[in-house]
Scaffold this motif. Structure first.
Motif, PDB file in Angstrom:
ATOM      1  N   LEU A 199     -20.109  50.114  -8.497  1.00 47.13           N
ATOM      2  CA  LEU A 199     -21.357  49.383  -8.754  1.00 47.13           C
ATOM      3  C   LEU A 199     -21.145  48.575 -10.016  1.00 47.13           C
ATOM      4  O   LEU A 199     -20.789  49.135 -11.055  1.00 47.13           O
ATOM      5  CB  LEU A 199     -22.533  50.350  -8.943  1.00 47.13           C
ATOM      6  CG  LEU A 199     -23.864  49.704  -9.343  1.00 47.13           C
ATOM      7  CD1 LEU A 199     -24.454  48.916  -8.172  1.00 47.13           C
ATOM      8  CD2 LEU A 199     -24.865  50.759  -9.818  1.00 47.13           C
ATOM      9  N   ASP A 200     -21.312  47.273  -9.925  1.00 50.02           N
ATOM     10  CA  ASP A 200     -21.160  46.435 -11.114  1.00 50.02           C
ATOM     11  C   ASP A 200     -22.036  45.195 -10.945  1.00 50.02           C
ATOM     12  O   ASP A 200     -21.657  44.219 -10.307  1.00 50.02           O
ATOM     13  CB  ASP A 200     -19.704  46.033 -11.326  1.00 50.02           C
ATOM     14  CG  ASP A 200     -19.462  45.497 -12.733  1.00 50.02           C
ATOM     15  OD1 ASP A 200     -20.448  45.330 -13.485  1.00 50.02           O
ATOM     16  OD2 ASP A 200     -18.294  45.269 -13.084  1.00 50.02           O
ATOM     17  N   VAL A 201     -23.232  45.298 -11.499  1.00 57.97           N
ATOM     18  CA  VAL A 201     -24.207  44.218 -11.416  1.00 57.97           C
ATOM     19  C   VAL A 201     -24.429  43.661 -12.808  1.00 57.97           C
ATOM     20  O   VAL A 201     -24.842  44.382 -13.717  1.00 57.97           O
ATOM     21  CB  VAL A 201     -25.545  44.707 -10.832  1.00 57.97           C
ATOM     22  CG1 VAL A 201     -26.544  43.558 -10.774  1.00 57.97           C
ATOM     23  CG2 VAL A 201     -25.345  45.320  -9.458  1.00 57.97           C
ATOM     24  N   PRO A 247     -13.054  45.598  -4.998  1.00 55.96           N
ATOM     25  CA  PRO A 247     -12.645  44.191  -4.814  1.00 55.96           C
ATOM     26  C   PRO A 247     -13.789  43.283  -4.391  1.00 55.96           C
ATOM     27  O   PRO A 247     -13.855  42.122  -4.821  1.00 55.96           O
ATOM     28  CB  PRO A 247     -11.569  44.280  -3.728  1.00 55.96           C
ATOM     29  CG  PRO A 247     -11.828  45.563  -3.017  1.00 55.96           C
ATOM     30  CD  PRO A 247     -12.380  46.498  -4.037  1.00 55.96           C
ATOM     31  N   LEU A 248     -14.706  43.798  -3.548  1.00 50.65           N
ATOM     32  CA  LEU A 248     -15.783  42.950  -3.054  1.00 50.65           C
ATOM     33  C   LEU A 248     -16.768  42.570  -4.148  1.00 50.65           C
ATOM     34  O   LEU A 248     -17.344  41.476  -4.121  1.00 50.65           O
ATOM     35  CB  LEU A 248     -16.519  43.650  -1.914  1.00 50.65           C
ATOM     36  CG  LEU A 248     -15.724  43.834  -0.610  1.00 50.65           C
ATOM     37  CD1 LEU A 248     -16.546  44.612   0.409  1.00 50.65           C
ATOM     38  CD2 LEU A 248     -15.291  42.488  -0.048  1.00 50.65           C
ATOM     39  N   LEU A 249     -16.995  43.466  -5.120  1.00 49.46           N
ATOM     40  CA  LEU A 249     -17.950  43.186  -6.189  1.00 49.46           C
ATOM     41  C   LEU A 249     -17.553  41.975  -7.015  1.00 49.46           C
ATOM     42  O   LEU A 249     -18.408  41.327  -7.630  1.00 49.46           O
ATOM     43  CB  LEU A 249     -18.088  44.402  -7.116  1.00 49.46           C
ATOM     44  CG  LEU A 249     -18.827  45.615  -6.554  1.00 49.46           C
ATOM     45  CD1 LEU A 249     -18.695  46.796  -7.497  1.00 49.46           C
ATOM     46  CD2 LEU A 249     -20.299  45.287  -6.328  1.00 49.46           C
ATOM     47  N   ARG A 250     -16.240  41.658  -7.016  1.00 47.90           N
ATOM     48  CA  ARG A 250     -15.762  40.545  -7.854  1.00 47.90           C
ATOM     49  C   ARG A 250     -15.710  39.215  -7.106  1.00 47.90           C
ATOM     50  O   ARG A 250     -15.507  38.166  -7.717  1.00 47.90           O
ATOM     51  CB  ARG A 250     -14.362  40.883  -8.400  1.00 47.90           C
ATOM     52  CG  ARG A 250     -14.350  42.036  -9.387  1.00 47.90           C
ATOM     53  CD  ARG A 250     -13.000  42.143 -10.077  1.00 47.90           C
ATOM     54  NE  ARG A 250     -11.946  42.535  -9.149  1.00 47.90           N
ATOM     55  CZ  ARG A 250     -11.580  43.794  -8.927  1.00 47.90           C
ATOM     56  NH1 ARG A 250     -12.198  44.789  -9.562  1.00 47.90           N
ATOM     57  NH2 ARG A 250     -10.607  44.077  -8.079  1.00 47.90           N
ATOM     58  N   PRO A 285     -21.432  38.551  -6.989  1.00 48.53           N
ATOM     59  CA  PRO A 285     -22.059  38.770  -8.306  1.00 48.53           C
ATOM     60  C   PRO A 285     -23.464  38.188  -8.438  1.00 48.53           C
ATOM     61  O   PRO A 285     -24.393  38.909  -8.830  1.00 48.53           O
ATOM     62  CB  PRO A 285     -21.059  38.129  -9.279  1.00 48.53           C
ATOM     63  CG  PRO A 285     -19.740  38.247  -8.589  1.00 48.53           C
ATOM     64  CD  PRO A 285     -20.050  38.008  -7.138  1.00 48.53           C
ATOM     65  N   PRO A 286     -23.712  36.894  -8.101  1.00 41.96           N
ATOM     66  CA  PRO A 286     -25.084  36.401  -8.226  1.00 41.96           C
ATOM     67  C   PRO A 286     -26.034  37.008  -7.196  1.00 41.96           C
ATOM     68  O   PRO A 286     -27.222  37.200  -7.483  1.00 41.96           O
ATOM     69  CB  PRO A 286     -24.949  34.887  -8.037  1.00 41.96           C
ATOM     70  CG  PRO A 286     -23.660  34.690  -7.324  1.00 41.96           C
ATOM     71  CD  PRO A 286     -22.771  35.790  -7.784  1.00 41.96           C
ATOM     72  N   LEU A 287     -25.526  37.312  -6.005  1.00 43.02           N
ATOM     73  CA  LEU A 287     -26.389  37.924  -4.989  1.00 43.02           C
ATOM     74  C   LEU A 287     -26.866  39.300  -5.432  1.00 43.02           C
ATOM     75  O   LEU A 287     -28.050  39.638  -5.298  1.00 43.02           O
ATOM     76  CB  LEU A 287     -25.652  38.024  -3.656  1.00 43.02           C
ATOM     77  CG  LEU A 287     -25.527  36.737  -2.844  1.00 43.02           C
ATOM     78  CD1 LEU A 287     -24.684  36.976  -1.592  1.00 43.02           C
ATOM     79  CD2 LEU A 287     -26.898  36.201  -2.465  1.00 43.02           C
ATOM     80  N   LEU A 288     -25.971  40.112  -5.965  1.00 39.13           N
ATOM     81  CA  LEU A 288     -26.347  41.445  -6.433  1.00 39.13           C
ATOM     82  C   LEU A 288     -27.309  41.363  -7.610  1.00 39.13           C
ATOM     83  O   LEU A 288     -28.265  42.138  -7.700  1.00 39.13           O
ATOM     84  CB  LEU A 288     -25.096  42.234  -6.830  1.00 39.13           C
ATOM     85  CG  LEU A 288     -24.240  42.753  -5.671  1.00 39.13           C
ATOM     86  CD1 LEU A 288     -22.929  43.321  -6.194  1.00 39.13           C
ATOM     87  CD2 LEU A 288     -25.000  43.810  -4.877  1.00 39.13           C
ATOM     88  N   ALA A 289     -27.062  40.420  -8.516  1.00 46.26           N
ATOM     89  CA  ALA A 289     -27.973  40.250  -9.651  1.00 46.26           C
ATOM     90  C   ALA A 289     -29.363  39.854  -9.172  1.00 46.26           C
ATOM     91  O   ALA A 289     -30.377  40.365  -9.657  1.00 46.26           O
ATOM     92  CB  ALA A 289     -27.416  39.210 -10.621  1.00 46.26           C
ATOM     93  N   GLY A 290     -29.433  38.948  -8.206  1.00 44.37           N
ATOM     94  CA  GLY A 290     -30.725  38.534  -7.673  1.00 44.37           C
ATOM     95  C   GLY A 290     -31.435  39.657  -6.949  1.00 44.37           C
ATOM     96  O   GLY A 290     -32.661  39.802  -7.050  1.00 44.37           O
ATOM     97  N   LEU A 291     -30.667  40.483  -6.231  1.00 49.25           N
ATOM     98  CA  LEU A 291     -31.245  41.619  -5.521  1.00 49.25           C
ATOM     99  C   LEU A 291     -31.854  42.615  -6.492  1.00 49.25           C
ATOM    100  O   LEU A 291     -33.001  43.037  -6.341  1.00 49.25           O
ATOM    101  CB  LEU A 291     -30.165  42.289  -4.672  1.00 49.25           C
ATOM    102  CG  LEU A 291     -30.578  43.552  -3.925  1.00 49.25           C
ATOM    103  CD1 LEU A 291     -31.621  43.227  -2.871  1.00 49.25           C
ATOM    104  CD2 LEU A 291     -29.352  44.215  -3.285  1.00 49.25           C
ATOM    105  N   VAL A 292     -31.101  42.995  -7.511  1.00 51.53           N
ATOM    106  CA  VAL A 292     -31.582  43.970  -8.486  1.00 51.53           C
ATOM    107  C   VAL A 292     -32.739  43.411  -9.302  1.00 51.53           C
ATOM    108  O   VAL A 292     -33.685  44.136  -9.650  1.00 51.53           O
ATOM    109  CB  VAL A 292     -30.418  44.423  -9.402  1.00 51.53           C
ATOM    110  CG1 VAL A 292     -30.938  45.250 -10.565  1.00 51.53           C
ATOM    111  CG2 VAL A 292     -29.398  45.217  -8.597  1.00 51.53           C
TER     112      VAL A 292
END
Length: 400
Positions: free
Chosen positions: A87-89, A368-371, A376-383
């Motif tokens: 997990l890396d947001v 690997p997928l988190l990078r 990265p922007p999708l996860l930030a927007g989700l959270v």
């Protein structure tokens, strides 16, 4: 012509208080009921996202909570099985100025409670509402007392509300929560919510949670994942049995575990998925967890309740009658809520379950997928709560 209504709100939690402030300031006559003799919060720390902060900004309270909260720039979790980041947001991946805010629930409650008292809303304590009549607008309390009639009745009684349906899905897991002083000698990141996982069966987390007052020391919130059917065993066993397991998962939390000397310092929260339909009936509307409850995997509970409160204000503004207003409220909020209910349901077994396959795949694919863009922007927007553009739909300015 828009009308001003006599509104009865059941439940003085985050959503109920915010609704009382917004509606009373708009000229409605508001009565807010709470079952406790002295209204107060239940729970430990929480995360405010830009969605909730934007609503607090309309109340003139954003600066107050930001002064007492801790900015969170990153959500970061490591699997102890593989040592990999799963997990890396980073909020900055979406917008440089964007962040979450860790805050003690009691602090947020105190700010809202003071504003509710100043708004002209009437607070009735020691009154547990058990029944609502959607047609007449009457409320009945546990002692048989009748209240109303109200032009609008708001159910803000939370996930266990007697005015809405029982949760369809009792999740196997919940968590133990404790807010503790921040140990000066610790190496926890003061700008990050950190977590450690063993498969999805064990999880521990540390979240910055601000301070009780401007001159008070900083705090953090520690949480530990636990199956609901193991809670009584936890209570009955010596505390060191649990501490040994927590220490093995994350040795660096020893400084926090040393501060916990009694099981009563840990609040147990059972997680549930539930969406109550219909959300409106006659003069009755459900909001917050009384409408939509979910596990806190995406940290949206308080933020969704604040959005609901503002959505109700917008829906009533200019409405010809309650029926038209509540129909508009459903349209304003339903899409965003459905989306986050779905996403929370999907994320839960990845990080908190007895499933073996999902965490195995998580540990090998997430790093690997988190990078990779656009993760990265999708996860930030989700959270951050931005999926479904809830601020735009309510006419709020997104991301200052």
């Amino acid at each position: 012509m828009a009308q001003n209504y006599h509104i009865g709100i059941a439940g003085a939690g985050i959503g109920g208080l915010a609704a009382a402030i917004l509606l009373a300031r708009a000229g409605h006559r508001v009565t807010l009921f709470d079952q406790f003799d002295v209204a107060g919060p239940v729970g430990s720390g929480l995360m405010l996202q830009e969605t909730g902060l934007a609503v607090l900004g309309t109340l003139g309270l954003r600066e107050d909570v930001e002064a007492l909260g801790s900015p969170i720039a990153r959500l970061w979790g490591i699997s102890v099985d593989t040592g990999r980041s799963v997990l890396d947001v980073r909020y900055a991946a979406l917008r440089a100025s964007l962040s979450g805010l860790g805050i003690q629930r009691s602090v947020l409650f105190g700010v809202l409670y003071a504003a509710a008292n100043a708004s002209g809303a009437r607070l009735v304590t020691g009154t547990r509402i058990t029944t609502a009549n959607p047609e007449s607008g009457m409320l009945v309390d546990a002692a048989g007392g009748a209240h109303g009639p109200y032009g609008l009745v708001v159910d803000a009684l939370g996930v266990r509300s007697p005015l809405s349906s029982a949760p369809r899905k009792e999740l196997a897991y919940g968590a133990l929560w404790a807010t503790l002083p921040w140990p000066e000698e610790s190496n926890f990141d003061r700008l990050a919510l950190e977590q450690r996982y063993e498969a999805a069966r064990k999880m521990a987390g540390v979240m910055p949670s601000g301070r009780l007052a401007p001159d008070a020391p900083e705090s953090l919130t520690y949480f530990w994942s636990i199956r609901a059917d193991q809670y009584e065993g936890f209570r009955a066993a010596p505390l060191n049995h649990w501490k040994d397991a927590a220490r093995r998962l994350w040795p660096e939390t020893q400084l926090l575990l040393d501060q916990i000397t009694d099981q009563d310092q840990l609040t147990f929260a059972r997680y549930r998925h539930r969406t109550h339909w219909p959300v409106t009936e006659g003069r009755l509307v459900h909001m917050g967890d009384a409408w939509h409850a979910a596990s806190p995997q995406l940290g949206q509970g308080a933020n969704m309740a604040l959005l609901d409160a503002y959505g109700l204000l917008i829906a009533l503004t200019g409405a010809e009658d309650v029926s038209a207003a509540l129909a508009r409220f459903r349209r304003l909020r339903a899409r965003h809520i459905r989306l986050y209910q779905l996403m929370t349901w999907a994320f839960t077994p990845v990080y908190q379950s007895d499933d073996a396959v999902m965490p195995w795949l998580r540990d090998r694919l997430a790093a690997p997928l988190l990078r990779l863009w656009p993760a990265p922007p999708l996860l930030a927007g989700l959270v951050a709560g931005g999926f479904g553009a809830p601020l735009n739909s309510l006419g709020l300015k997104p991301y200052r």
